[in-house]
Design a protein around this motif. Structure first.
Motif, mmCIF file in Angstrom:
data_model
loop_
_atom_site.group_PDB
_atom_site.id
_atom_site.type_symbol
_atom_site.label_atom_id
_atom_site.label_comp_id
_atom_site.label_asym_id
_atom_site.label_seq_id
_atom_site.Cartn_x
_atom_site.Cartn_y
_atom_site.Cartn_z
ATOM 1 N N GLU A 1 0.834 33.071 22.602
ATOM 2 C CA GLU A 1 1.841 32.194 23.229
ATOM 3 C C GLU A 1 3.132 32.186 22.421
ATOM 4 N N LYS A 2 2.991 32.078 21.105
ATOM 5 C CA LYS A 2 4.157 32.026 20.224
ATOM 6 C C LYS A 2 4.995 33.308 20.348
ATOM 7 N N PHE A 3 4.322 34.467 20.321
ATOM 8 C CA PHE A 3 5.061 35.716 20.392
ATOM 9 C C PHE A 3 5.567 36.014 21.795
ATOM 10 N N ALA A 4 4.903 35.524 22.811
ATOM 11 C CA ALA A 4 5.419 35.665 24.181
ATOM 12 C C ALA A 4 6.740 34.914 24.303
ATOM 13 N N ALA A 5 6.796 33.727 23.712
ATOM 14 C CA ALA A 5 8.038 32.945 23.728
ATOM 15 C C ALA A 5 9.135 33.671 22.949
ATOM 16 N N ARG A 6 8.786 34.242 21.811
ATOM 17 C CA ARG A 6 9.775 34.991 21.016
ATOM 18 C C ARG A 6 10.298 36.193 21.792
ATOM 19 N N ARG A 7 9.392 36.928 22.457
ATOM 20 C CA ARG A 7 9.805 38.087 23.257
ATOM 21 C C ARG A 7 10.751 37.669 24.366
ATOM 22 N N THR A 8 10.424 36.580 25.048
ATOM 23 C CA THR A 8 11.261 36.088 26.143
ATOM 24 C C THR A 8 12.653 35.745 25.636
ATOM 25 N N GLU A 9 12.707 35.046 24.514
ATOM 26 C CA GLU A 9 13.995 34.663 23.923
ATOM 27 C C GLU A 9 14.805 35.896 23.522
ATOM 28 N N LEU A 10 14.142 36.870 22.906
ATOM 29 C CA LEU A 10 14.825 38.092 22.489
ATOM 30 C C LEU A 10 15.340 38.879 23.703
ATOM 31 N N LEU A 11 14.564 38.966 24.755
ATOM 32 C CA LEU A 11 15.011 39.658 25.964
ATOM 33 C C LEU A 11 16.224 38.977 26.588
ATOM 34 N N LYS A 12 16.253 37.637 26.545
ATOM 35 C CA LYS A 12 17.425 36.899 27.047
ATOM 36 C C LYS A 12 18.668 37.266 26.243
ATOM 37 N N LYS A 13 18.502 37.298 24.915
ATOM 38 C CA LYS A 13 19.635 37.641 24.043
ATOM 39 C C LYS A 13 20.112 39.062 24.303
ATOM 40 N N LEU A 14 19.188 39.980 24.479
ATOM 41 C CA LEU A 14 19.552 41.383 24.706
ATOM 42 C C LEU A 14 20.232 41.585 26.062
ATOM 43 N N SER A 15 19.830 40.803 27.056
ATOM 44 C CA SER A 15 20.441 40.957 28.384
ATOM 45 C C SER A 15 21.874 40.477 28.393
#
Length: 154
Positions: free
Chosen positions: A138-152
């Protein structure tokens, strides 16, 4: 049967090809591959039914790996993640640079194994509570989501 001479020791072996090697080392067989150091390089033996079986070339000659790393790569590529290293056939009293290199490789391997075992033991002995796998996911899924938002946004 053929004979390997190394240092003051001899080993008689039956040459086998890669297919037989993989059958002998199948996970359910619980046999161990052994890398033996020789002046020329490393060879691979598996003991089965009281007989040493060595990986051989098509002509029946011993398959020699020039480095322990090359042998490790070969075994890992074929799904064999671990093996034992034996330097008993090497003459430690010689000044031969090839023998010295085999001994250095074996020492480096042993140092790495000792370090790895220590790391595992420290992790096992760590008194801090373990984190359930689902929490980490769960923790890393949230991190991935946040990182993808930043990259977009870039």
């Amino acid at each position: 049967m053929k004979t390997i001479v190394g240092g003051s020791m001899e080993t008689t072996f039956q040459p086998i090809d890669q297919t037989v090697l993989m059958e002998l080392l199948a996970p359910q067989k619980s046999r161990v591959a052994r890398a033996f150091g020789l002046k020329e390089g490393w060879h691979l033996l598996v003991h089965h039914g009281g007989t040493a079986k060595a990986l051989a070339l098509e002509d029946g000659g011993l398959r020699i790996f020039t480095t322990l790393e090359a042998l490790d790569d070969y075994l890992r590529d074929h799904g064999i993640p671990h093996f034992l290293v034996d330097i008993s056939k090497l003459d430690r009293t010689t000044n031969d640079p090839a023998v010295a290199e085999r001994l250095r490789e074996a020492q480096k391997n042993e140092e790495h194994n000792a370090w790895f075992r220590q790391q595992v033991q420290e992790a096992l002995d760590d008194p801090s509570p373990s984190i359930p796998h689902s929490v980490v996911e769960e923790k890393f899924a949230a991190r991935r989501t946040e990182l993808l938002k930043k990259l977009s946004k870039v």
